[in-house]
Design a protein around this motif. Sequence first.
Motif, PDB file in Angstrom:
ATOM      1  N   VAL A  43      23.792-108.707  13.649  1.00 55.89           N
ATOM      2  CA  VAL A  43      22.948-107.639  13.119  1.00 55.89           C
ATOM      3  C   VAL A  43      23.082-107.577  11.587  1.00 55.89           C
ATOM      4  CG1 VAL A  43      22.488-105.155  13.134  1.00 55.89           C
ATOM      5  CG2 VAL A  43      23.107-106.311  15.259  1.00 55.89           C
ATOM      6  N   VAL A  44      24.313-107.748  11.086  1.00 56.44           N
ATOM      7  CA  VAL A  44      24.525-107.772   9.632  1.00 56.44           C
ATOM      8  C   VAL A  44      23.715-108.906   9.006  1.00 56.44           C
ATOM      9  CG1 VAL A  44      26.210-108.176   7.788  1.00 56.44           C
ATOM     10  CG2 VAL A  44      26.832-106.743   9.725  1.00 56.44           C
TER      11      VAL A  44
ATOM     12  N   VAL B 188      27.104-118.534   7.785  1.00 58.17           N
ATOM     13  CA  VAL B 188      25.839-119.155   7.435  1.00 58.17           C
ATOM     14  C   VAL B 188      26.059-120.094   6.256  1.00 58.17           C
ATOM     15  CG1 VAL B 188      23.512-118.757   6.587  1.00 58.17           C
ATOM     16  CG2 VAL B 188      24.489-117.181   8.258  1.00 58.17           C
ATOM     17  N   LEU B 189      25.673-121.352   6.434  1.00 63.50           N
ATOM     18  CA  LEU B 189      25.813-122.351   5.384  1.00 63.50           C
ATOM     19  C   LEU B 189      24.471-122.576   4.704  1.00 63.50           C
ATOM     20  CD1 LEU B 189      27.596-124.633   4.033  1.00 63.50           C
ATOM     21  CD2 LEU B 189      26.609-126.167   5.740  1.00 63.50           C
ATOM     22  N   LYS B 190      24.507-122.612   3.378  1.00 60.54           N
ATOM     23  CA  LYS B 190      23.287-122.822   2.612  1.00 60.54           C
ATOM     24  C   LYS B 190      23.529-123.983   1.652  1.00 60.54           C
ATOM     25  CE  LYS B 190      21.266-119.663  -0.272  1.00 60.54           C
ATOM     26  NZ  LYS B 190      20.850-118.317  -0.685  1.00 60.54           N
ATOM     27  N   ILE B 191      22.602-124.947   1.661  1.00 63.41           N
ATOM     28  CA  ILE B 191      22.711-126.058   0.723  1.00 63.41           C
ATOM     29  C   ILE B 191      21.453-126.051  -0.132  1.00 63.41           C
ATOM     30  CG2 ILE B 191      22.934-128.560   0.459  1.00 63.41           C
ATOM     31  CD1 ILE B 191      25.153-128.034   2.166  1.00 63.41           C
ATOM     32  N   LYS B 192      21.630-126.133  -1.440  1.00 58.64           N
ATOM     33  CA  LYS B 192      20.466-126.114  -2.310  1.00 58.64           C
ATOM     34  C   LYS B 192      20.539-127.264  -3.301  1.00 58.64           C
ATOM     35  CE  LYS B 192      18.313-123.203  -5.861  1.00 58.64           C
ATOM     36  NZ  LYS B 192      18.079-121.804  -6.247  1.00 58.64           N
ATOM     37  N   GLY B 193      19.441-127.966  -3.439  1.00 64.93           N
ATOM     38  CA  GLY B 193      19.326-128.989  -4.469  1.00 64.93           C
ATOM     39  C   GLY B 193      18.219-128.590  -5.414  1.00 64.93           C
ATOM     40  N   PHE B 194      18.402-128.841  -6.710  1.00 64.37           N
ATOM     41  CA  PHE B 194      17.346-128.489  -7.662  1.00 64.37           C
ATOM     42  C   PHE B 194      17.223-129.538  -8.747  1.00 64.37           C
ATOM     43  CE2 PHE B 194      20.486-126.861 -10.704  1.00 64.37           C
ATOM     44  CZ  PHE B 194      21.499-126.365  -9.885  1.00 64.37           C
ATOM     45  N   TYR B 225      28.730-120.823   1.500  1.00 67.50           N
ATOM     46  CA  TYR B 225      29.057-120.418   2.866  1.00 67.50           C
ATOM     47  C   TYR B 225      29.369-118.929   2.893  1.00 67.50           C
ATOM     48  CZ  TYR B 225      31.078-120.477   7.529  1.00 67.50           C
ATOM     49  OH  TYR B 225      31.328-120.232   8.857  1.00 67.50           O
ATOM     50  N   GLN B 226      28.661-118.198   3.757  1.00 68.93           N
ATOM     51  CA  GLN B 226      28.886-116.765   3.894  1.00 68.93           C
ATOM     52  C   GLN B 226      29.404-116.489   5.281  1.00 68.93           C
ATOM     53  OE1 GLN B 226      24.974-115.193   2.453  1.00 68.93           O
ATOM     54  NE2 GLN B 226      26.283-113.693   1.472  1.00 68.93           N
ATOM     55  N   GLN B 227      30.524-115.786   5.344  1.00 68.39           N
ATOM     56  CA  GLN B 227      31.099-115.484   6.647  1.00 68.39           C
ATOM     57  C   GLN B 227      31.635-114.062   6.589  1.00 68.39           C
ATOM     58  OE1 GLN B 227      34.573-115.393   7.821  1.00 68.39           O
ATOM     59  NE2 GLN B 227      33.876-115.179   9.940  1.00 68.39           N
ATOM     60  N   TYR B 287      34.470-111.338  -2.182  1.00 71.21           N
ATOM     61  CA  TYR B 287      34.923-110.596  -1.018  1.00 71.21           C
ATOM     62  C   TYR B 287      34.312-109.205  -1.118  1.00 71.21           C
ATOM     63  CZ  TYR B 287      37.941-108.440   2.469  1.00 71.21           C
ATOM     64  OH  TYR B 287      38.405-107.784   3.576  1.00 71.21           O
ATOM     65  N   ASP B 288      33.464-108.868  -0.166  1.00 69.55           N
ATOM     66  CA  ASP B 288      32.674-107.643  -0.257  1.00 69.55           C
ATOM     67  C   ASP B 288      32.842-106.881   1.056  1.00 69.55           C
ATOM     68  OD1 ASP B 288      30.832-105.707  -0.702  1.00 69.55           O
ATOM     69  OD2 ASP B 288      29.163-107.049  -1.135  1.00 69.55           O
ATOM     70  N   ARG B 289      33.671-105.854   1.035  1.00 73.39           N
ATOM     71  CA  ARG B 289      33.925-105.147   2.282  1.00 73.39           C
ATOM     72  C   ARG B 289      33.842-103.651   2.030  1.00 73.39           C
ATOM     73  NH1 ARG B 289      38.760-106.316   6.539  1.00 73.39           N
ATOM     74  NH2 ARG B 289      37.870-105.056   8.204  1.00 73.39           N
TER      75      ARG B 289
END
Lengths: 145, 427
Positions: A43-44, B188-194, B225-227, B287-289
Amino acid sequence: MMQRATVLLLLALLTLTVRPAAADLVVVAGPKSGVERLTQKEVVYLFMGRWRQLPSGIPALPIDLAIDSPERAEFYRRLVNKEPAEIKAYWSRLVFSGGSLPPYTTEGREGLIRLVSNNPGAIGYLERNQVDSRLRIVFEFPATP
Amino acid sequence: MPLKTSRSGKKRRYLAHLASLALALASNACLAETDTDLSPKRFQLGGFGTLGAARTSTNEARFSRDQTQPTGIGKNLDGKLDSLIGIQANFRATNSLEFVTQAISRYGPHGDFRPEISWAFGKYSFGPDNLVLRAGRMGLELYMQADSRHVGYSYLTVRPPVDFFGGLAFHYIDGIDLVGTLPLADGVLKIKGFGGQADELAPIEQGSAILSLRGNPIYGIYADYQQEHWQWRATYAQMSFKHDLPAPVATLQNLLNQTTVPSAIALAKSLSLTDTTSRFYSLGAVYDRGPLLVQAMLSQIDHENQIYQNTQAGYLITGYRIGQFTPFAAYSWSKSKTKQLSSGLPDDNGGPLSQLNASLLGAQTRVHTDQHTYTLGSRWDFRQNMALKAQVDFIRGKPESVFLYSSTTPNFNGKVNVFSLTLDFVF
C-alpha cells in the motif's frame, strides 16, 4: 445565569478537547481488481508512487480524498507516519523534477466509491462503515493497542 | 561558429515548438471529465518558489549557492542567492504520453533573473510506468535529488549543501533517458540511463568571462533501490568539454605558448578543457521513517584536464519533525587535490618567466577547496503549501579553500558564517 454560561462554556471546551476516535480506515479495491489482500508495504509503494501495478498485474490507480479531508491526513499518518505537509513536500520533489504524478484526488466518499467500483485498478481508502458490497477491503491497519 | 549558432537556434526552435504544442493542446483540456473517468487531469499547471534573504559574517569572501551565480553575498542582507520562481505545465496526451515544460527565473550566469526553460520533454510509458522513455530537455540527476535543487519546498534545508552541490554549473541536459523499474525482494529497483548534451554557461571571475558548457556530451547511469524506509543510490556520470576556459586561464595558455619552450607548450595544452572528460561517482542513502529523516551522500569527481582538481565531497543531514517544526542539523565537506604542474620555465627574479609561473600558481589556487560546514536550522510548515526556514551555516576551511566562493580577498581566513531565511511555497 452566569453559572449556566460557565457550565455551557466548560462543556463546549470539553467536547472540543475530546478528539473524535481515530477513524477506522480501510483500503478498498473494486471486485474486478483481482486483488484479495495487500500488505502495508504494498500500500505504501502504491500510494507513494514507487510502484504502479497491483499484484494482479493491473495498472494501479491510487485515489486520494480531498486535500483537506480528515481521512486523508489520518490515512498517511497511519500508513507512513507523515503529516500532510510532508506528503506534499514529497510529491513536490517528484512532480517538479519531471517524475511521476501523485494519486488522483476525488472530492467526497461517494465519488471514491464510484471510481473504485468502476475501475479495476483503482484503490482508495474509506471508513470501514462506509464500505458497501460494491467494494472489497484489501488492507486493514493493524489494531493499535 | 556560424554552424554552432544555427544548431543551437534549431534546438531553441524545437524547444519552443514543444512548449507551444503543450499549450495548444492544453486549451482543449479540462473538457468533459465524468466522475467515473479516472484518467488524471489532462492539463496541470503548477509552480514553486522561494523568497530568501541571507547574509554572511565577512566581506572577505563572496558566498554563492553554486557555480552558475557570478557574484555571491557578503555582510549585507541579500535576496538573490535563494529567491526564485518556477512554473511547470504537464499535459497528458494519452495514458502513456505526457509532455512537461518548466521555466525558472533565478539569479543565474548573466547576473540577472532572466527566465530559462529548465525542462521541455515528452515522456512515454511502456506498461504501467515499468519502463519510461523521456526525450527533450530534462533535469540532470548527476547526484540523487540533483534535479529538484530549485524546489526548496521539497527539502528540509534552506539550500542543498554547497560543499556538495556548489561546484556544479549545470542542471539539465538536452537528450534522452530511460528508466526501468522492477520489484526486487520486497523493495523496488530502478535503473536509469541518460545521455545528451549540456546547454548552460558558467560565469568566471565574477561574470567578467563565461565558460560555455554548450554542446558538452553528458552520459550517466544509476541504480536506485528503495526498501521500506531506506533508499540507496549509486550513480556514475561523465561530461566531456567542447570549449576551453576563458581568461585568465586562456591568457596564461597564450603566454605559455609564446615562450616556444616545449615544456611550457605541453603545460598550456594540459590546461585546455576541450576533449577532456570529467567523471562523477556518487553514493547516496536516505532513511525516512515517520518524523525522522537521515540523508547522506558521497561523491568523487575526477578531471582529465590539469586545471580542475579532483574533488571528494560528502554530507549528512538529519531532521526530526516535532509538530509543525522540523529542526535539522547537517555536516558537509569538500576537499580537492592540487595537481603538480610545472612550466619548466626557470624563475627570472620577477621577470616575465617568474610572472608566468606566478600566474600558473594563481590559476591553480583559484580552483582549490578544503573546507567543512556545520549547519543548524529549522523548517516550519506554518500553513498549507508554505514553509519558513531559518538556518545558520558555519563554514570552516583552509584560507586556500576558495573554489566554492565567487571571489575572495587576500585577507580571507577560510571562516564564513551564513545566516539564511527563506519562505518556500508550491502552488
